[in-house]
Design an enzyme around this catalytic site. Structure first.
Site, PDB file in Angstrom:
ATOM      1  N   ASP A 103       0.846  -1.191   0.000  1.00  0.00           N
ATOM      2  CA  ASP A 103       0.000   0.000   0.000  1.00  0.00           C
ATOM      3  C   ASP A 103       0.886   1.247   0.000  1.00  0.00           C
ATOM      4  OD1 ASP A 103      -3.222   0.528   0.982  1.00  0.00           O
ATOM      5  OD2 ASP A 103      -1.805   2.205   1.120  1.00  0.00           O
TER       6      ASP A 103
ATOM      7  N   HIS B 211     -10.267  -5.341  -3.449  1.00  0.00           N
ATOM      8  CA  HIS B 211      -8.940  -5.561  -2.854  1.00  0.00           C
ATOM      9  C   HIS B 211      -9.126  -5.947  -1.407  1.00  0.00           C
ATOM     10  CE1 HIS B 211     -10.033  -1.295  -2.457  1.00  0.00           C
ATOM     11  NE2 HIS B 211      -9.388  -1.305  -1.299  1.00  0.00           N
TER      12      HIS B 211
ATOM     13  N   HIS C 138      -6.921  -5.766   2.205  1.00  0.00           N
ATOM     14  CA  HIS C 138      -5.744  -5.247   2.885  1.00  0.00           C
ATOM     15  C   HIS C 138      -5.203  -6.369   3.760  1.00  0.00           C
ATOM     16  CE1 HIS C 138      -6.807  -0.855   2.258  1.00  0.00           C
ATOM     17  NE2 HIS C 138      -7.996  -1.420   2.076  1.00  0.00           N
TER      18      HIS C 138
HETATM   19  P1  5GP Z   1      -9.783   1.314   0.332  1.00  0.00           P
HETATM   20  O1  5GP Z   1     -10.028   2.522   1.169  1.00  0.00           O
HETATM   21  O2  5GP Z   1     -10.394   1.438  -1.032  1.00  0.00           O
HETATM   22  O3  5GP Z   1     -10.133   0.029   1.031  1.00  0.00           O
HETATM   23  O4  5GP Z   1      -8.207   1.221   0.161  1.00  0.00           O
HETATM   24  C1  5GP Z   1      -7.529   1.747  -0.921  1.00  0.00           C
HETATM   25  C2  5GP Z   1      -6.068   1.685  -0.578  1.00  0.00           C
HETATM   26  O5  5GP Z   1      -5.336   1.886  -1.767  1.00  0.00           O
HETATM   27  C3  5GP Z   1      -5.618   2.750   0.426  1.00  0.00           C
HETATM   28  O6  5GP Z   1      -5.055   2.101   1.558  1.00  0.00           O
HETATM   29  C4  5GP Z   1      -4.592   3.565  -0.358  1.00  0.00           C
HETATM   30  O7  5GP Z   1      -3.485   3.964   0.437  1.00  0.00           O
HETATM   31  C5  5GP Z   1      -4.183   2.612  -1.462  1.00  0.00           C
HETATM   32  N1  5GP Z   1      -3.757   3.255  -2.678  1.00  0.00           N
HETATM   33  C6  5GP Z   1      -4.403   4.257  -3.339  1.00  0.00           C
HETATM   34  N2  5GP Z   1      -3.732   4.596  -4.451  1.00  0.00           N
HETATM   35  C7  5GP Z   1      -2.647   3.780  -4.508  1.00  0.00           C
HETATM   36  C8  5GP Z   1      -1.576   3.640  -5.444  1.00  0.00           C
HETATM   37  O8  5GP Z   1      -1.480   4.339  -6.454  1.00  0.00           O
HETATM   38  N3  5GP Z   1      -0.642   2.684  -5.161  1.00  0.00           N
HETATM   39  C9  5GP Z   1      -0.722   1.892  -4.056  1.00  0.00           C
HETATM   40  N4  5GP Z   1       0.249   0.992  -3.889  1.00  0.00           N
HETATM   41  N5  5GP Z   1      -1.718   1.997  -3.169  1.00  0.00           N
HETATM   42  C10 5GP Z   1      -2.674   2.934  -3.387  1.00  0.00           C
END
Ligand code: 5GP
Length: 160
Positions: free
Chosen positions: A71, A142, A144
Site C-alpha cells: 500500500d 482488494h 488489505h
Molecule cells: P480502500 O479505502 O479502497 O479500502 O483502500 C484503498 C487503498 O489503496 C488505500 O489504503 C490507499 O493507500 C491505497 N492506494 C491508493 N492509491 C494507490 C496507489 O497508487 N498505489 C498503491 N500501492 N496503493 C494505493
C-alpha cells in the site's frame, strides 16, 4: 442511475489482456441467491491502471490470477493489498459474479501472500472495505493484509 453491470458487460475484455482469462462467469453463478445490479466497473480506477502497468507498484507477488503489492500509505508495518485480475468492483460484486474457481484462487492467493511475507505466524489481519460505509476508496476489489505488530481492535471503539 448509470449502467447496470450486466447491461454493460463484465468489463473484463476492456481492461487488458491480463484480465481476459476469466471467461464467461455467468455460467457459474450460484443459484437461489438474490442478485442486485451493481455499478459498472470503472476501467480507469487506480488498481486497473496498476494491473495494466500504467502506474508502478511495489510488487510482492503476481500470478495469472492475482497481484499483491505494498500500500502506498501503509497503516501497519506490513500493509499489502491483494487484488484479483478480474474486473470486480468490490467484495459483493466478486461474490455475485466470480466463479467458484476464481473465488478459491483469490482466497488461497491471499493466504499464499501471507506466507510469502512470512507473517502467517504470529499472524495478520485481512480486511476488505465495501462501499461508502466501508470506507472503500478504490473501486476494484482488494483486501488489505496488515501485519508486523499486534493490531488492536477491529474498529474504533466509538464506532459501535
Ligand atoms: P480502500 O479505502 O479502497 O479500502 O483502500 C484503498 C487503498 O489503496 C488505500 O489504503 C490507499 O493507500 C491505497 N492506494 C491508493 N492509491 C494507490 C496507489 O497508487 N498505489 C498503491 N500501492 N496503493 C494505493
Amino acid at each position: 442511475m448509470g449502467r447496470h453491470r450486466r447491461d454493460a458487460g463484465s468489463g473484463v475484455g476492456r481492461v487488458g489482456p491480463a484480465l481476459r482469462h476469466l471467461g464467461d462467469r455467468r455460467k457459474s453463478r450460484p443459484q437461489g441467491l438474490i442478485w442486485r445490479s451493481v455499478m459498472a466497473y470503472d476501467e480507469t480506477n487506480v488498481f486497473a491502471r496498476i494491473l495494466k502497468g500504467e502506474i508502478p507498484c511495489r510488487k510482492v507477488h503476481e500470478d495469472e490470477h492475482i497481484l499483491a503489492f505494498h500500500d502506498i500509505n501503509p497503516q501497519a508495518p506490513v500493509h499489502v493489498l491483494v487484488i484479483p485480475k478480474g474486473a470486480y468492483t468490490d467484495w459483493d460484486d466478486f461474490a455475485q459474479r466470480a466463479s467458484e474457481a476464481e473465488i478459491a484462487r483469490f482466497i488461497r492467493g491471499v493466504a499464499h501472500v501471507g506466507r510469502l511475507l512470512g507473517v502467517d505466524e504470529p499472524g495478520y489481519r485481512v480486511m476488505s472495505n465495501k462501499g461508502v460505509n466501508g470506507g472503500q476508496e478504490v473501486p476494484h476489489l482488494h483486501v488489505h493484509l496488515f501485519a508486523g505488530r499486534k493490531l488492536g481492535r477491529m474498529v474504533p471503539a466509538e464506532s459501535v
